[in-house]
Structures are given as structure tokens and as C-alpha cells.
Design a protein around this motif. Structure first.
Motif, PDB file in Angstrom:
ATOM      1  N   GLN A  93       0.838  -1.188   0.000  1.00 37.66           N
ATOM      2  CA  GLN A  93       0.000   0.000   0.000  1.00 37.66           C
ATOM      3  C   GLN A  93       0.884   1.252   0.000  1.00 37.66           C
ATOM      4  O   GLN A  93       2.031   1.210   0.435  1.00 37.66           O
ATOM      5  CB  GLN A  93      -0.913   0.020   1.213  1.00 37.66           C
ATOM      6  CG  GLN A  93      -1.959  -1.063   1.177  1.00 37.66           C
ATOM      7  CD  GLN A  93      -2.909  -0.950   2.345  1.00 37.66           C
ATOM      8  OE1 GLN A  93      -2.576  -0.416   3.389  1.00 37.66           O
ATOM      9  NE2 GLN A  93      -4.107  -1.477   2.162  1.00 37.66           N
ATOM     10  N   PRO A  94       0.341   2.377  -0.476  1.00 38.15           N
ATOM     11  CA  PRO A  94       1.132   3.612  -0.426  1.00 38.15           C
ATOM     12  C   PRO A  94       1.384   4.018   1.028  1.00 38.15           C
ATOM     13  O   PRO A  94       0.610   3.701   1.918  1.00 38.15           O
ATOM     14  CB  PRO A  94       0.257   4.646  -1.149  1.00 38.15           C
ATOM     15  CG  PRO A  94      -1.104   4.051  -1.199  1.00 38.15           C
ATOM     16  CD  PRO A  94      -0.961   2.574  -1.092  1.00 38.15           C
ATOM     17  N   ASN A  95       2.479   4.709   1.228  1.00 41.24           N
ATOM     18  CA  ASN A  95       2.909   5.177   2.554  1.00 41.24           C
ATOM     19  C   ASN A  95       3.156   4.017   3.513  1.00 41.24           C
ATOM     20  O   ASN A  95       2.796   4.078   4.683  1.00 41.24           O
ATOM     21  CB  ASN A  95       1.896   6.146   3.161  1.00 41.24           C
ATOM     22  CG  ASN A  95       1.740   7.396   2.336  1.00 41.24           C
ATOM     23  OD1 ASN A  95       2.692   7.847   1.702  1.00 41.24           O
ATOM     24  ND2 ASN A  95       0.545   7.939   2.302  1.00 41.24           N
ATOM     25  N   ALA A  96       3.780   2.961   3.028  1.00 39.64           N
ATOM     26  CA  ALA A  96       4.110   1.835   3.894  1.00 39.64           C
ATOM     27  C   ALA A  96       5.255   2.194   4.830  1.00 39.64           C
ATOM     28  O   ALA A  96       5.318   1.691   5.944  1.00 39.64           O
ATOM     29  CB  ALA A  96       4.479   0.618   3.068  1.00 39.64           C
ATOM     30  N   LEU A  97       6.152   3.065   4.384  1.00 43.83           N
ATOM     31  CA  LEU A  97       7.249   3.551   5.227  1.00 43.83           C
ATOM     32  C   LEU A  97       7.268   5.066   5.121  1.00 43.83           C
ATOM     33  O   LEU A  97       7.526   5.620   4.065  1.00 43.83           O
ATOM     34  CB  LEU A  97       8.589   2.971   4.788  1.00 43.83           C
ATOM     35  CG  LEU A  97       9.829   3.508   5.497  1.00 43.83           C
ATOM     36  CD1 LEU A  97       9.776   3.173   6.989  1.00 43.83           C
ATOM     37  CD2 LEU A  97      11.087   2.945   4.886  1.00 43.83           C
ATOM     38  N   VAL A  98       6.948   5.721   6.213  1.00 42.16           N
ATOM     39  CA  VAL A  98       6.938   7.187   6.248  1.00 42.16           C
ATOM     40  C   VAL A  98       7.953   7.629   7.287  1.00 42.16           C
ATOM     41  O   VAL A  98       7.780   7.409   8.493  1.00 42.16           O
ATOM     42  CB  VAL A  98       5.535   7.738   6.607  1.00 42.16           C
ATOM     43  CG1 VAL A  98       5.570   9.253   6.687  1.00 42.16           C
ATOM     44  CG2 VAL A  98       4.508   7.264   5.613  1.00 42.16           C
TER      45      VAL A  98
END
Length: 163
Positions: A93-98
């Protein structure tokens, strides 16, 4: 013994066998549901431990590139069996690592890192309840489940830029 001598015997209809067969089917269904729930809980716990460890290791890094490498190293330690429970991985998914350190500005906010991981679990018996399928439908069989977990921790190694 003599008092039962003149009594007629009951016809044997096999009701005990029918009751045993129905009871065995019911027990087998309960047993399969228990196995499914056990495997799902093992996958959920593996994903939870892996996500927590990955977020903790990313929170100790001073840059986003180092945090990404630390997350991959932490996830490599946790292994699933590969068939029923896959190994944890960074979510698709998007933003898995922020990694948000606000470029060292102490007035912009609290620096945090957020990691989302996922595990895919295959259960041996599909979960069907009143013709409703739960889980991902793969060729008409609902036996694949994806568990995702997200943790957010404060970044411990921040390079502050004071004005």
C-alpha cells in the motif's frame, strides 16, 4: 432373566449410528474452524512482532535510506513457513514507510517514523458462513487472508537544525 423371556425385541433402526455420524460431522467442522483460527492467529502475531521490530529499528536511524535498510533487515529476521504463513514484508500500500524528521526543524512537529507490514495466511478450510465467503476469493475459494499492521514511533536519532 426369566421375566424378559416373553417380551418382544425392539427393531434395530440404526438411530445410534445416525446420531454418531451427525455428531462426527459437527465435531469435524468445529475442529477445522479451530485449526483455521489458530493459523490466522499465528500469522497475525508474527506480523505484529515483525512490524514492531521493524518500526523500532527504523526509529533509531538518522535518515530515510538508513531507515529503509533497517526495516528490511528487521523483517528478514522474522520468517513464516512459506506455505500457510508467508514471511512479513513491507506493505504494498502507499505510505508503507513514512520517515518524517521535518528536516531537523524542531518547531515543525515531532519527528516520527511509520511502518506498515503485511502477512498472507492460507487456511486449510475455506471460511464460508451462510454462503458468505470471508477472505480473498482465489478461484472461488475464500482461504487467503492478508493481515496488515502499522506502527508509528518517534525518531530517536534526529539532527536538529536550530535557528
Amino acid at each position: 432373566m426369566t421375566r424378559f423371556k416373553g417380551r418382544k425385541h425392539r427393531p434395530i433402526g440404526g438411530t445410534a449410528c445416525v446420531e454418531l455420524a451427525c455428531g462426527s460431522v459437527f465435531i469435524m467442522v468445529l475442529f477445522m474452524v479451530a485449526i483455521d483460527i489458530t493459523i490466522m492467529m499465528l500469522g497475525y502475531q508474527l506480523n505484529d512482532r515483525a512490524c514492531r521490530a521493524a518500526t523500532r529499528s527504523a526509529a533509531q536511524q538518522s535518515s530515510a535510506a538508513k531507515a529503509f535498510a533497517a526495516v528490511n533487515a528487521a523483517l528478514a529476521v522474522h520468517k513464516g513457513d512459506g506455505f500457510l504463513v508467508t514471511s512479513p514484508k513491507l506493505s504494498t500500500q502507499p505510505n508503507a514507510l513514512v520517515y518524517n524528521d521535518f528536516n531537523g526543524d524542531p518547531y515543525a512537529g515531532n519527528p516520527t517514523v511509520s511502518v506498515c507490514t503485511e502477512v498472507t495466511v492460507k487456511v486449510p478450510a475455506p471460511v464460508v458462513f451462510f454462503d458468505q465467503r470471508f477472505g480473498k476469493n482465489t478461484a472461488g475459494v475464500a482461504n487467503v487472508w492478508t493481515f496488515r499492521r502499522r506502527y508509528t514511533y518517534p525518531i530517536l536519532d534526529v539532527n536538529l537544525v536550530l535557528p
